[in-house]
Design an enzyme around this catalytic site. Structure first.
Site, PDB file in Angstrom:
ATOM      1  N   SER A 288      22.724  22.747  53.255  1.00  0.00           N
ATOM      2  CA  SER A 288      22.154  23.693  52.298  1.00  0.00           C
ATOM      3  C   SER A 288      21.054  22.974  51.532  1.00  0.00           C
ATOM      4  O   SER A 288      21.020  21.742  51.500  1.00  0.00           O
ATOM      5  CB  SER A 288      23.239  24.133  51.314  1.00  0.00           C
ATOM      6  OG  SER A 288      22.671  24.801  50.207  1.00  0.00           O
TER       7      SER A 288
ATOM      8  N   TYR B 125      31.027  23.582  45.478  1.00  0.00           N
ATOM      9  CA  TYR B 125      30.273  23.901  46.701  1.00  0.00           C
ATOM     10  C   TYR B 125      29.205  22.844  46.959  1.00  0.00           C
ATOM     11  O   TYR B 125      29.070  22.345  48.083  1.00  0.00           O
ATOM     12  CB  TYR B 125      29.621  25.287  46.568  1.00  0.00           C
ATOM     13  CG  TYR B 125      28.774  25.659  47.779  1.00  0.00           C
ATOM     14  CD1 TYR B 125      29.370  26.005  48.986  1.00  0.00           C
ATOM     15  CD2 TYR B 125      27.379  25.639  47.714  1.00  0.00           C
ATOM     16  CE1 TYR B 125      28.602  26.328  50.097  1.00  0.00           C
ATOM     17  CE2 TYR B 125      26.609  25.963  48.828  1.00  0.00           C
ATOM     18  CZ  TYR B 125      27.217  26.311  50.015  1.00  0.00           C
ATOM     19  OH  TYR B 125      26.457  26.624  51.117  1.00  0.00           O
TER      20      TYR B 125
HETATM   21  N1  LIG Z   1      24.046  32.203  52.647  1.00  0.00           N
HETATM   22  C1  LIG Z   1      23.460  31.216  51.985  1.00  0.00           C
HETATM   23  O1  LIG Z   1      22.812  31.406  50.926  1.00  0.00           O
HETATM   24  C2  LIG Z   1      23.537  29.816  52.535  1.00  0.00           C
HETATM   25  C3  LIG Z   1      22.574  28.878  52.078  1.00  0.00           C
HETATM   26  C4  LIG Z   1      22.630  27.585  52.575  1.00  0.00           C
HETATM   27  C5  LIG Z   1      23.591  27.233  53.491  1.00  0.00           C
HETATM   28  N2  LIG Z   1      24.512  28.145  53.927  1.00  0.00           N
HETATM   29  C6  LIG Z   1      25.503  27.704  54.888  1.00  0.00           C
HETATM   30  O2  LIG Z   1      25.321  28.433  56.084  1.00  0.00           O
HETATM   31  C7  LIG Z   1      26.552  28.441  56.827  1.00  0.00           C
HETATM   32  C8  LIG Z   1      26.834  29.863  57.272  1.00  0.00           C
HETATM   33  O3  LIG Z   1      27.064  30.666  56.108  1.00  0.00           O
HETATM   34  P1  LIG Z   1      26.566  32.187  56.016  1.00  0.00           P
HETATM   35  O4  LIG Z   1      25.710  32.275  54.822  1.00  0.00           O
HETATM   36  O5  LIG Z   1      26.055  32.667  57.320  1.00  0.00           O
HETATM   37  O6  LIG Z   1      27.961  32.891  55.629  1.00  0.00           O
HETATM   38  P2  LIG Z   1      28.794  34.062  56.346  1.00  0.00           P
HETATM   39  O7  LIG Z   1      27.931  35.226  56.617  1.00  0.00           O
HETATM   40  O8  LIG Z   1      29.994  34.247  55.483  1.00  0.00           O
HETATM   41  O9  LIG Z   1      29.254  33.404  57.742  1.00  0.00           O
HETATM   42  C9  LIG Z   1      30.157  32.319  57.751  1.00  0.00           C
HETATM   43  C10 LIG Z   1      30.617  32.057  59.173  1.00  0.00           C
HETATM   44  O10 LIG Z   1      31.524  30.939  59.140  1.00  0.00           O
HETATM   45  C11 LIG Z   1      32.714  31.312  59.819  1.00  0.00           C
HETATM   46  N3  LIG Z   1      33.876  30.624  59.271  1.00  0.00           N
HETATM   47  C12 LIG Z   1      34.325  30.626  57.985  1.00  0.00           C
HETATM   48  N4  LIG Z   1      35.453  29.920  57.895  1.00  0.00           N
HETATM   49  C13 LIG Z   1      35.735  29.467  59.142  1.00  0.00           C
HETATM   50  C14 LIG Z   1      36.776  28.697  59.700  1.00  0.00           C
HETATM   51  N5  LIG Z   1      37.790  28.228  58.953  1.00  0.00           N
HETATM   52  N6  LIG Z   1      36.747  28.420  61.027  1.00  0.00           N
HETATM   53  C15 LIG Z   1      35.742  28.891  61.785  1.00  0.00           C
HETATM   54  N7  LIG Z   1      34.731  29.632  61.340  1.00  0.00           N
HETATM   55  C16 LIG Z   1      34.734  29.922  60.019  1.00  0.00           C
HETATM   56  C17 LIG Z   1      32.809  32.823  59.669  1.00  0.00           C
HETATM   57  O11 LIG Z   1      33.539  33.390  60.754  1.00  0.00           O
HETATM   58  P3  LIG Z   1      35.069  33.880  60.696  1.00  0.00           P
HETATM   59  O12 LIG Z   1      35.328  34.418  59.314  1.00  0.00           O
HETATM   60  O13 LIG Z   1      35.118  34.896  61.774  1.00  0.00           O
HETATM   61  O14 LIG Z   1      35.870  32.649  61.004  1.00  0.00           O
HETATM   62  C18 LIG Z   1      31.347  33.231  59.772  1.00  0.00           C
HETATM   63  O15 LIG Z   1      30.975  33.383  61.119  1.00  0.00           O
HETATM   64  C19 LIG Z   1      27.607  27.854  55.889  1.00  0.00           C
HETATM   65  O16 LIG Z   1      27.848  26.499  56.227  1.00  0.00           O
HETATM   66  C20 LIG Z   1      26.950  27.945  54.510  1.00  0.00           C
HETATM   67  O17 LIG Z   1      27.438  26.979  53.630  1.00  0.00           O
HETATM   68  C21 LIG Z   1      24.492  29.434  53.459  1.00  0.00           C
END
Ligand SMILES: NC(=O)c1ccc[n+]([C@@H]2O[C@H](COP(=O)([O-])OP(=O)(O)OC[C@H]3O[C@@H](n4cnc5c(N)ncnc54)[C@H](OP(=O)(O)O)[C@@H]3O)[C@@H](O)[C@H]2O)c1
Length: 235
Positions: A139, A152
């Site tokens: 991030s 976080y």
């Molecule tokens: N959104 C933001 O602003 C942002 C910014 C910077 C970085 N990120 C990072 O980007 C990554 C993806 O996040 P996102 O924003 O796309 O969130 P999201 O829409 O909530 O997607 C999260 C994904 O992670 C999976 N996941 C969660 N817990 C898991 C587990 N225990 N085992 C396997 N899969 C798991 C979920 O699938 P299931 O629930 O089906 O398992 C889902 O596919 C994360 O690492 C997050 O920290 C996000």
């Protein structure tokens, strides 16, 4: 066909990266806990790109036995993994003073232990590809903090340390720390589409990564920060 694995592929950034990789012609293995959702995504991707192969795996990245078994199954299926997207992660925010400790533990289990286990388990498959690329999604907060973001941000600082150490211990591989800014996803109990202006879309994050993936394999992309112009510049 180049090959790729995406963890957390069922929605958000992981799903958008999976779609981008399908269009780029990668054979794919997609993992997340929501196996049904992955199967729906697989059907969608095969419509976008009928020449690729897509396999799906129900996986909780905090479970060491599951991660190792899935990595073995994917290694058998693909032979080698050119690109590993270590993306699965969760968000939770609140002041440290009354931050729930179970949520704290869960954040570290998914965001840090999950990354550690995934990198450990997929090392042989990345090595089999020659100069395999591990894309570790941290991030923009992997180098900064803000009030309400302590736990976080701490997980993402830890992920940065793991990614960089992994690169130093495996110079034969390439490790990219992908650092998106605020992105409109299902993150931290939001709904995609709710975030409004000032957020990147998941497709924009995937598009930024696409440019890096098109580089020749002798190029070592170490870090990619991508943020909306609505966010205050960090430099
Ligand atoms: N959104 C933001 O602003 C942002 C910014 C910077 C970085 N990120 C990072 O980007 C990554 C993806 O996040 P996102 O924003 O796309 O969130 P999201 O829409 O909530 O997607 C999260 C994904 O992670 C999976 N996941 C969660 N817990 C898991 C587990 N225990 N085992 C396997 N899969 C798991 C979920 O699938 P299931 O629930 O089906 O398992 C889902 O596919 C994360 O690492 C997050 O920290 C996000």
């Amino acid at each position: 066909m180049p090959t790729a694995v995406v963890t957390g592929a069922s929605r958000g950034i992981g799903r958008a990266i999976a779609r981008m990789l399908a269009i780029e012609g990668y054979d794919l293995c997609l993992a997340a806990r929501s196996h049904d959702e992955l199967d729906r995504l697989s059907d969608e991707l095969l419509e976008v790109s009928s020449r690729i192969d897509v396999a799906t795996f129900g996986l909780d990245v905090t479970d060491a036995v599951q991660v190792r078994a899935t990595a073995r199954a994917i290694g058998d299926h693909l032979g080698a993994v050119d690109v590993l997207i270590v993306n699965a992660g969760i968000g939770a925010f609140g002041a440290m003073a009354d931050f729930d400790l179970d949520t704290f533990d869960r954040l570290f289990a998914v965001n840090v232990r999950g990354v550690m286990l995934t990198l450990q388990a997929f090392t042989p498959a990345l090595q089999a590809a020659g100069s395999g690329l591990a894309v570790v999604v941290s991030s923009d907060v992997s180098t900064r903090v803000f009030p309400g973001g302590g736990p976080y941000c701490a997980t993402k600082h830890a992920v940065r340390a793991l990614a960089r150490t992994y690169q130093q211990e495996h110079p034969e591989l390439r490790v990219l720390e992908l650092r998106p800014g605020a992105t409109d996803t299902f993150f931290a109990d939001t709904d995609e589409g709710d975030a409004g202006p000032g957020h990147l879309t998941a497709d924009e994050v995937a598009a930024a990564l696409r440019g890096v993936l098109r580089l020749p394999v002798h190029v070592r992309p170490e870090e990619l920060v991508v943020r909306s112009t609505a966010q205050t510049p960090e430099f």
